[in-house]
Design an enzyme around this catalytic site. Structure first.
Site, mmCIF file in Angstrom:
data_model
loop_
_atom_site.group_PDB
_atom_site.id
_atom_site.type_symbol
_atom_site.label_atom_id
_atom_site.label_comp_id
_atom_site.label_asym_id
_atom_site.label_seq_id
_atom_site.Cartn_x
_atom_site.Cartn_y
_atom_site.Cartn_z
ATOM 1 N N LYS A 170 0.847 -1.208 0.000
ATOM 2 C CA LYS A 170 0.000 0.000 0.000
ATOM 3 C C LYS A 170 0.885 1.262 0.000
ATOM 4 O O LYS A 170 0.585 2.258 -0.658
ATOM 5 C CB LYS A 170 -0.933 -0.031 1.211
ATOM 6 N N LYS A 238 -1.326 11.213 5.414
ATOM 7 C CA LYS A 238 -1.134 10.181 6.449
ATOM 8 C C LYS A 238 -0.399 8.962 5.856
ATOM 9 O O LYS A 238 0.554 8.454 6.432
ATOM 10 C CB LYS A 238 -2.486 9.733 7.011
HETATM 11 P P1 NAP Z 1 -13.213 7.463 8.071
HETATM 12 O O1 NAP Z 1 -14.415 7.635 7.252
HETATM 13 O O2 NAP Z 1 -12.539 8.654 8.674
HETATM 14 O O3 NAP Z 1 -13.598 6.420 9.254
HETATM 15 C C1 NAP Z 1 -12.669 6.090 10.246
HETATM 16 C C2 NAP Z 1 -13.278 5.052 11.164
HETATM 17 O O4 NAP Z 1 -12.304 4.711 12.171
HETATM 18 C C3 NAP Z 1 -14.515 5.539 11.927
HETATM 19 O O5 NAP Z 1 -15.374 4.424 12.094
HETATM 20 C C4 NAP Z 1 -13.913 5.984 13.258
HETATM 21 O O6 NAP Z 1 -14.860 5.998 14.318
HETATM 22 C C5 NAP Z 1 -12.899 4.898 13.473
HETATM 23 N N1 NAP Z 1 -11.834 5.275 14.412
HETATM 24 C C6 NAP Z 1 -10.839 6.167 14.186
HETATM 25 N N2 NAP Z 1 -10.043 6.238 15.271
HETATM 26 C C7 NAP Z 1 -10.540 5.366 16.179
HETATM 27 C C8 NAP Z 1 -10.131 4.975 17.481
HETATM 28 N N3 NAP Z 1 -9.035 5.490 18.055
HETATM 29 N N4 NAP Z 1 -10.879 4.053 18.127
HETATM 30 C C9 NAP Z 1 -11.973 3.531 17.551
HETATM 31 N N5 NAP Z 1 -12.407 3.839 16.321
HETATM 32 C C10 NAP Z 1 -11.688 4.752 15.632
HETATM 33 O O7 NAP Z 1 -12.044 6.694 7.277
HETATM 34 P P2 NAP Z 1 -12.184 5.748 6.006
HETATM 35 O O8 NAP Z 1 -12.149 6.587 4.780
HETATM 36 O O9 NAP Z 1 -13.288 4.776 6.214
HETATM 37 O O10 NAP Z 1 -10.749 5.003 6.052
HETATM 38 C C11 NAP Z 1 -10.527 3.878 6.879
HETATM 39 C C12 NAP Z 1 -9.153 3.315 6.490
HETATM 40 O O11 NAP Z 1 -9.161 2.927 5.106
HETATM 41 C C13 NAP Z 1 -7.990 4.318 6.665
HETATM 42 O O12 NAP Z 1 -6.845 3.655 7.115
HETATM 43 C C14 NAP Z 1 -7.799 4.837 5.231
HETATM 44 O O13 NAP Z 1 -6.487 5.319 4.998
HETATM 45 C C15 NAP Z 1 -8.102 3.593 4.421
HETATM 46 N N6 NAP Z 1 -8.555 3.848 3.023
HETATM 47 C C16 NAP Z 1 -9.472 4.829 2.749
HETATM 48 C C17 NAP Z 1 -9.870 5.042 1.432
HETATM 49 C C18 NAP Z 1 -10.879 6.124 1.080
HETATM 50 O O14 NAP Z 1 -11.041 6.414 -0.104
HETATM 51 N N7 NAP Z 1 -11.582 6.714 2.046
HETATM 52 C C19 NAP Z 1 -9.357 4.255 0.412
HETATM 53 C C20 NAP Z 1 -8.466 3.239 0.727
HETATM 54 C C21 NAP Z 1 -8.063 3.042 2.036
HETATM 55 P P3 NAP Z 1 -15.778 7.294 14.573
HETATM 56 O O15 NAP Z 1 -16.954 7.149 13.649
HETATM 57 O O16 NAP Z 1 -16.148 7.206 16.004
HETATM 58 O O17 NAP Z 1 -14.935 8.511 14.268
#
Ligand code: NAP
Length: 294
Positions: A170, A238
């Site tokens: 990644k 990040k």
């Molecule tokens: P997001 O929408 O910001 O959601 C993050 C999730 O993590 C939420 O459920 C959040 O809970 C939870 N979380 C964060 N910190 C936490 C903690 N300390 N304890 C418990 N729960 C926690 O992010 P996302 O876009 O879904 O991305 C998730 C992962 O996939 C990341 O590593 C990102 O880099 C990767 N990713 C994202 C994409 C994209 O296009 N978005 C593509 C590929 C990979 P709350 O709801 O309580 O905040």
């Protein structure tokens, strides 16, 4: 399969929904509990903590933001590890540090729990459609046990090596994206400054050796200086931080990735971190003396 799913954000929520629709027995947990409601309405069971979410599950999937967040939900006070039985599997699909991934895998291994790192690319659209590209590190036999579940989430599932190798892959992906986006921004800015027909120039170079997904899909946004999502600049920064740490540990110099990380840091400081990552073109345009809205 009996699955626990932790982290129902942009990516996690549609992934969990797909697993439910595929007929799996699903328990879900999200730190902000209200986000569990759309899934419990579809038949999932909500759990108050990661530990409770992991209890009596054959497989636990984590999809949270960053390295410390995975450590917290897996190894923390009410972490999933405390609820997991020997013989069960944890698949972390977040994008986090390869080195920390190996530490978590070792800690889980001491309790007889196997771990795969399985970060994804393909964005929220890929999560909705089940067309993610999944890069897997860990034991091949463990992957075969959970492969039918991953096939609900992704169309390309590639084992790339032992624990941590998925996260390294990644990082490779994000380093290549950094260089590609910067080069497309520079090339197009050169054309804009020269005052030629930039749409014609874009079409001409897209068909040749300079062609790329970024040039085709993000070049037009750079030309009009407008950066709708896409992939957030702050998330890419990040991921570049993870890649730069890994490169430093390995003694590998990645100057282009480091330069782009600095551009993104500046954009985030200006309040533009929630735009698409193609917004590094803003800075390239400004440096060329072209007008920018931001
Ligand atoms: P997001 O929408 O910001 O959601 C993050 C999730 O993590 C939420 O459920 C959040 O809970 C939870 N979380 C964060 N910190 C936490 C903690 N300390 N304890 C418990 N729960 C926690 O992010 P996302 O876009 O879904 O991305 C998730 C992962 O996939 C990341 O590593 C990102 O880099 C990767 N990713 C994202 C994409 C994209 O296009 N978005 C593509 C590929 C990979 P709350 O709801 O309580 O905040």
């Amino acid at each position: 399969m009996r699955i626990g799913f932790i982290g129902l954000g942009t990516m996690g929520a549609p992934m969990a929904r797909r697993l439910l629709e595929a007929g799996h027995d699903l328990t879900v947990h999200n730190r902000t509990r209200e986000r569990e409601a759309p899934l419990t309405a579809l038949g999932a069971r909500g759990a108050a903590t990661p530990r409770e979410c992991a209890r009596d599950r054959e497989l636990v999937i984590t999809m949270v933001s960053d390295t410390p967040d995975v450590q917290a939900v897996v190894l923390g006070e009410e972490g999933a590890a405390l609820g997991m039985d020997a013989g069960s599997v944890l698949v972390d699909m977040s994008t986090i540090s390869p080195a920390t991934t190996r530490l978590i895998a070792t800690a889980l291994g001491e309790h007889g729990v196997a771990m795969l790192d399985a970060p994804v690319s393909g964005g929220s659209e890929g999560a909705e459609r089940g067309t993610l590209s999944i890069m897997v590190g860990g034991d091949p036999e463990v992957l075969e046990r959970v492969r039918p579940v991953l096939e609900v989430l992704g169309s390309t599932i590639t084992r790339v090596g032992p624990s941590g190798a998925g996260q390294v892959t990644k990082a490779i992906n994000q380093v290549i994206i950094a260089g590609t986006y910067a080069a497309v921004a520079e090339g197009l800015t050169l054309g804009l400054a020269a005052g030629i027909d930039i749409e014609a120039a874009h079409a001409a170079v897209s068909g040749g050796a300079a062609g790329s997904w970024c040039l085709t899909h993000r070049g037009p946004n750079m030309i009009v200086d407008h950066y709708p999502l896409g992939f957030r600049t702050r998330l890419h920064r990040k991921d570049l931080g993870i890649a730069l740490d890994a490169a430093r540990e390995l003694g590998v110099s990645v100057p282009v990735a480091a330069y782009v990380e600095q551009l993104e840091t500046s954009l985030i400081g200006r309040g533009l971190g929630d735009e698409d990552v193609s917004n590094i073109a803003r800075i390239v345009r400004e440096q060329a003396g072209l007008e920018s809205e931001g």
